[in-house]
Design an enzyme around this catalytic site. Structure first.
Site, PDB file in Angstrom:
ATOM      1  CG  ASP A 190      -1.806   1.204   1.329  1.00  0.00           C
ATOM      2  OD1 ASP A 190      -2.365   1.597   0.285  1.00  0.00           O
ATOM      3  OD2 ASP A 190      -1.965   1.784   2.432  1.00  0.00           O
ATOM      4  CB  SER A 191       0.242   4.814  -0.469  1.00  0.00           C
ATOM      5  OG  SER A 191      -0.890   4.910   0.372  1.00  0.00           O
TER       6      SER A 191
ATOM      7  CB  CYS B 247      -3.154   0.301  -2.381  1.00  0.00           C
ATOM      8  SG  CYS B 247      -3.306   2.005  -2.951  1.00  0.00           S
ATOM      9  CG  ASN B 248      -9.653   0.176  -2.463  1.00  0.00           C
ATOM     10  OD1 ASN B 248     -10.541  -0.495  -2.943  1.00  0.00           O
ATOM     11  ND2 ASN B 248      -9.283   0.050  -1.197  1.00  0.00           N
TER      12      ASN B 248
ATOM     13  CB  CYS C 156      -9.575   4.269   0.790  1.00  0.00           C
ATOM     14  SG  CYS C 156      -7.957   4.769   1.436  1.00  0.00           S
ATOM     15  CB  THR C 157      -6.562  -0.447   2.366  1.00  0.00           C
ATOM     16  OG1 THR C 157      -5.501   0.391   1.887  1.00  0.00           O
ATOM     17  CG2 THR C 157      -6.981  -1.421   1.291  1.00  0.00           C
ATOM     18  CG  HIS C 158      -5.275   4.880   4.641  1.00  0.00           C
ATOM     19  ND1 HIS C 158      -4.699   4.383   3.503  1.00  0.00           N
ATOM     20  CD2 HIS C 158      -4.279   5.524   5.312  1.00  0.00           C
ATOM     21  CE1 HIS C 158      -3.406   4.709   3.477  1.00  0.00           C
ATOM     22  NE2 HIS C 158      -3.133   5.407   4.570  1.00  0.00           N
TER      23      HIS C 158
ATOM     24  CD  GLU D 213      -0.072   6.854   6.014  1.00  0.00           C
ATOM     25  OE1 GLU D 213      -0.953   6.147   5.525  1.00  0.00           O
ATOM     26  OE2 GLU D 213       1.032   6.405   6.368  1.00  0.00           O
TER      27      GLU D 213
HETATM   28  N1  DGL Z   1      -4.821   3.082   1.040  1.00  0.00           N
HETATM   29  C1  DGL Z   1      -4.866   3.580  -0.295  1.00  0.00           C
HETATM   30  C2  DGL Z   1      -6.114   3.103  -1.020  1.00  0.00           C
HETATM   31  O1  DGL Z   1      -6.679   2.080  -0.649  1.00  0.00           O
HETATM   32  C3  DGL Z   1      -4.718   5.020  -0.594  1.00  0.00           C
HETATM   33  C4  DGL Z   1      -4.325   6.061   0.319  1.00  0.00           C
HETATM   34  C5  DGL Z   1      -3.493   7.094  -0.437  1.00  0.00           C
HETATM   35  O2  DGL Z   1      -2.287   6.880  -0.498  1.00  0.00           O
HETATM   36  O3  DGL Z   1      -4.080   8.033  -1.006  1.00  0.00           O
HETATM   37  O4  DGL Z   1      -6.520   3.703  -1.975  1.00  0.00           O
END
Ligand code: DGL
Length: 264
Positions: free
Chosen positions: A11-12, A74-75, A187-189, A155
């Site tokens: 992921d990011s 990560c989506n 979004c995985t966050h 984050e």
């Molecule tokens: N966790 C990431 C996702 O699922 C993106 C968060 C990001 O870096 O913008 O899209």
């Protein structure tokens, strides 16, 4: 046989940890190699070209580190760079994305006809959820909205508190979410603010557990390709009686590592 190669997850930043945790819960005998591209986050505000470049480099790194499968946790990367990751992974390393298992599950689940989706700009503008949904279940109605402030707040460590709540309140003031019956956290966050989301949505709206669905898809794939690790527990008894065997198999299933160790 124990397959020591790890599952590669990326992921990011911290979002993919929600997926890593679901994988660890469901497949506790698997090793994990996690890569967070913290130098380049947020992915959600990057162009598809950049997301593809970062993602394929990470996939190459995970393959050369010996991973037996890659989970694009990560989506934004799943929506914009899946073909690049699959290409970098090569034919022998399966790749699991965030979108397909979730849309597939929704299309078979009763009570998911009017679906809400929130995600990063990169995810929403890719249109991948919409296209996959059209393909798998054309009757489902999808309303989506980019919620770009949310991942950055998470984050920074704001989980289920007043900051993401205020951000979500602003985004959810949009009346298009009024009639949804389920919500995808695209979004995985976002699972880290699931309680905030649930508090703001009308009662009865189901929030989909994407990390768990992705973990289940990984388990299915590893089982199919016989790459899943068996439990490494050992059960020893000083006298291996039929009675003990029966009860042990009853509690732990038939593929139990059971042996007699005699001190005589
Ligand atoms: N966790 C990431 C996702 O699922 C993106 C968060 C990001 O870096 O913008 O899209």
């Amino acid at each position: 046989m124990i397959e020591h190669r790890p599952i590669g997850i990326f992921d990011s930043g911290i979002g993919g940890l929600t997926v890593a945790r679901a994988i660890n819960d469901l497949l506790p005998n698997e090793s994990i190699l996690y890569f967070g591209d913290t130098e380049h986050l947020p992915y959600g505000e990057k162009s598809p070209e950049l997301i593809r470049r970062y993602s394929s480099r990470i996939a190459e790194h995970l393959v050369s580190s010996g991973c037996k499968a890659i989970v694009v946790a990560c989506n934004s990367a799943s929506s914009n760079a899946l073909d690049a990751v699959v290409h970098a992974a090569g034919p022998d390393v399966p790749v699991i994305d965030m979108v397909t298992p979730v849309v597939r599950s929704i299309s078979t689940e009763a009570g998911c006809e009017h679906v809400g989706l929130i995600g990063t700009r990169a995810t929403i503008s890719s249109g991948l959820y919409r296209d996959t949904m059209k393909q798998l279940n054309p009757k489902t109605k999808l309303v989506s909205r980019a919620t770009p402030l949310l991942a950055s707040a998470i984050e920074e460590g704001f989980f289920n508190d007043s900051i993401p709540l205020a951000v979500l309140e602003a985004y959810f003031s949009d009346p298009s979410f009024d009639n949804i019956d389920c919500m995808i956290l695209g979004c995985t966050h976002y699972p880290l603010v699931k309680e905030n989301v649930q508090d703001l949505l009308p009662k009865g709206v189901k929030v989909i557990d994407s990390p768990q669905l992705v973990a289940q898809e990984l388990k299915r794939l590893l089982t199919e390709s016989a790459q899943i690790n068996p439990p490494i527990h050992k059960f020893q008894v000083s006298d291996l009686t039929e009675n003990f065997k029966f009860s042990a198999h009853h509690f732990f299933g038939s593929d139990l590592n059971l042996e007699e160790v005699s001190f005589r």
